[in-house]
Design a protein around this motif. Structure first.
Motif, PDB file in Angstrom:
ATOM      1  N   PHE A 177      94.896  36.684 -21.935  1.00 21.48           N
ATOM      2  CA  PHE A 177      95.282  36.700 -20.523  1.00 21.48           C
ATOM      3  C   PHE A 177      95.271  38.130 -19.984  1.00 21.48           C
ATOM      4  O   PHE A 177      94.719  38.401 -18.912  1.00 21.48           O
ATOM      5  CB  PHE A 177      96.663  36.066 -20.350  1.00 21.48           C
ATOM      6  CG  PHE A 177      97.242  36.250 -18.975  1.00 21.48           C
ATOM      7  CD1 PHE A 177      96.756  35.522 -17.902  1.00 21.48           C
ATOM      8  CD2 PHE A 177      98.273  37.160 -18.747  1.00 21.48           C
ATOM      9  CE1 PHE A 177      97.282  35.691 -16.629  1.00 21.48           C
ATOM     10  CE2 PHE A 177      98.805  37.337 -17.490  1.00 21.48           C
ATOM     11  CZ  PHE A 177      98.311  36.598 -16.422  1.00 21.48           C
TER      12      PHE A 177
ATOM     13  N   GLN B 132      91.759  39.598 -19.498  1.00 18.46           N
ATOM     14  CA  GLN B 132      91.015  39.026 -18.370  1.00 18.46           C
ATOM     15  C   GLN B 132      91.614  39.389 -17.018  1.00 18.46           C
ATOM     16  O   GLN B 132      90.932  39.295 -15.993  1.00 18.46           O
ATOM     17  CB  GLN B 132      90.964  37.502 -18.493  1.00 18.46           C
ATOM     18  CG  GLN B 132      90.145  37.032 -19.659  1.00 18.46           C
ATOM     19  CD  GLN B 132      90.146  35.517 -19.787  1.00 18.46           C
ATOM     20  OE1 GLN B 132      90.600  34.818 -18.891  1.00 18.46           O
ATOM     21  NE2 GLN B 132      89.636  35.025 -20.883  1.00 18.46           N
ATOM     22  N   LEU B 133      92.871  39.805 -17.010  1.00 16.76           N
ATOM     23  CA  LEU B 133      93.549  40.096 -15.742  1.00 16.76           C
ATOM     24  C   LEU B 133      92.840  41.139 -14.878  1.00 16.76           C
ATOM     25  O   LEU B 133      92.729  40.947 -13.660  1.00 16.76           O
ATOM     26  CB  LEU B 133      95.000  40.507 -16.029  1.00 16.76           C
ATOM     27  CG  LEU B 133      95.968  40.423 -14.868  1.00 16.76           C
ATOM     28  CD1 LEU B 133      95.987  39.024 -14.272  1.00 16.76           C
ATOM     29  CD2 LEU B 133      97.362  40.814 -15.332  1.00 16.76           C
TER      30      LEU B 133
ATOM     31  N   TYR C 194      90.099  39.711 -12.445  1.00 15.91           N
ATOM     32  CA  TYR C 194      90.533  38.593 -11.608  1.00 15.91           C
ATOM     33  C   TYR C 194      89.538  38.317 -10.473  1.00 15.91           C
ATOM     34  O   TYR C 194      89.176  37.173 -10.222  1.00 15.91           O
ATOM     35  CB  TYR C 194      91.921  38.895 -11.030  1.00 15.91           C
ATOM     36  CG  TYR C 194      92.508  37.766 -10.240  1.00 15.91           C
ATOM     37  CD1 TYR C 194      93.281  36.800 -10.848  1.00 15.91           C
ATOM     38  CD2 TYR C 194      92.298  37.665  -8.862  1.00 15.91           C
ATOM     39  CE1 TYR C 194      93.827  35.763 -10.128  1.00 15.91           C
ATOM     40  CE2 TYR C 194      92.834  36.634  -8.121  1.00 15.91           C
ATOM     41  CZ  TYR C 194      93.602  35.681  -8.758  1.00 15.91           C
ATOM     42  OH  TYR C 194      94.127  34.641  -8.040  1.00 15.91           O
TER      43      TYR C 194
ATOM     44  N   LEU D 199      91.521  32.326 -16.743  1.00 15.67           N
ATOM     45  CA  LEU D 199      92.712  33.165 -16.719  1.00 15.67           C
ATOM     46  C   LEU D 199      93.978  32.318 -16.841  1.00 15.67           C
ATOM     47  O   LEU D 199      94.860  32.615 -17.644  1.00 15.67           O
ATOM     48  CB  LEU D 199      92.727  33.967 -15.415  1.00 15.67           C
ATOM     49  CG  LEU D 199      93.778  35.032 -15.256  1.00 15.67           C
ATOM     50  CD1 LEU D 199      93.462  36.209 -16.160  1.00 15.67           C
ATOM     51  CD2 LEU D 199      93.838  35.481 -13.821  1.00 15.67           C
ATOM     52  N   TRP D 200      94.046  31.238 -16.059  1.00 16.95           N
ATOM     53  CA  TRP D 200      95.242  30.396 -16.070  1.00 16.95           C
ATOM     54  C   TRP D 200      95.352  29.583 -17.356  1.00 16.95           C
ATOM     55  O   TRP D 200      96.465  29.242 -17.771  1.00 16.95           O
ATOM     56  CB  TRP D 200      95.275  29.505 -14.844  1.00 16.95           C
ATOM     57  CG  TRP D 200      95.227  30.309 -13.584  1.00 16.95           C
ATOM     58  CD1 TRP D 200      94.344  30.178 -12.561  1.00 16.95           C
ATOM     59  CD2 TRP D 200      96.059  31.416 -13.229  1.00 16.95           C
ATOM     60  NE1 TRP D 200      94.584  31.119 -11.601  1.00 16.95           N
ATOM     61  CE2 TRP D 200      95.643  31.895 -11.984  1.00 16.95           C
ATOM     62  CE3 TRP D 200      97.140  32.056 -13.856  1.00 16.95           C
ATOM     63  CZ2 TRP D 200      96.256  32.957 -11.336  1.00 16.95           C
ATOM     64  CZ3 TRP D 200      97.742  33.130 -13.215  1.00 16.95           C
ATOM     65  CH2 TRP D 200      97.298  33.564 -11.976  1.00 16.95           C
TER      66      TRP D 200
ATOM     67  N   CYS E 198      94.615  30.761 -20.320  1.00 14.32           N
ATOM     68  CA  CYS E 198      95.228  31.698 -21.272  1.00 14.32           C
ATOM     69  C   CYS E 198      96.724  31.845 -21.005  1.00 14.32           C
ATOM     70  O   CYS E 198      97.519  31.896 -21.952  1.00 14.32           O
ATOM     71  CB  CYS E 198      94.541  33.052 -21.208  1.00 14.32           C
ATOM     72  SG  CYS E 198      92.844  33.018 -21.796  1.00 14.32           S
TER      73      CYS E 198
END
Length: 96
Positions: free
Chosen positions: A33, A36-37, A40, A52-53, A55
């Motif tokens: 997460f 990958q943030l 975004y 993303l969500w 993770c």
């Protein structure tokens, strides 16, 4: 349709280091997460924001899993200790 019946006994479940495994996988989900943030915007532009969500959800469910497996591990240890204590108890001498 005939009912299927097994021809042999089911094997015992595998036991191993469950708590460290769940902790490690939860950390892995959270690290994914965090990695990958920063991207975004790219995920949003390409319709991959669900990665993303996913993770983040894996991290949250992992926290629930840690709570569950720690409780299970404690219960198994408690049962094993009770069984060992009852096996080593000496019988009281008979009253005469």
């Amino acid at each position: 349709m005939a009912k299927w019946t097994p021809t042999h006994e089911a094997p015992e479940p595998l036991e191993g280091p469950i708590v460290p495994t769940i902790i490690g996988l939860t950390i892995l989900w959270f690290v994914l997460f965090l990695v990958q943030l920063p991207f975004y915007g790219w995920f949003d532009d390409h319709g991959h924001l669900w990665w993303l969500w996913t993770c983040l959800a894996g991290s949250g469910l992992g926290l629930i899993g840690i709570w569950y497996v720690r409780g299970r591990d404690a219960a198994l240890k408690r049962v094993a200790a009770d069984a060992a204590a009852s096996a080593t108890e000496t019988p009281s001498p008979a009253a005469e």
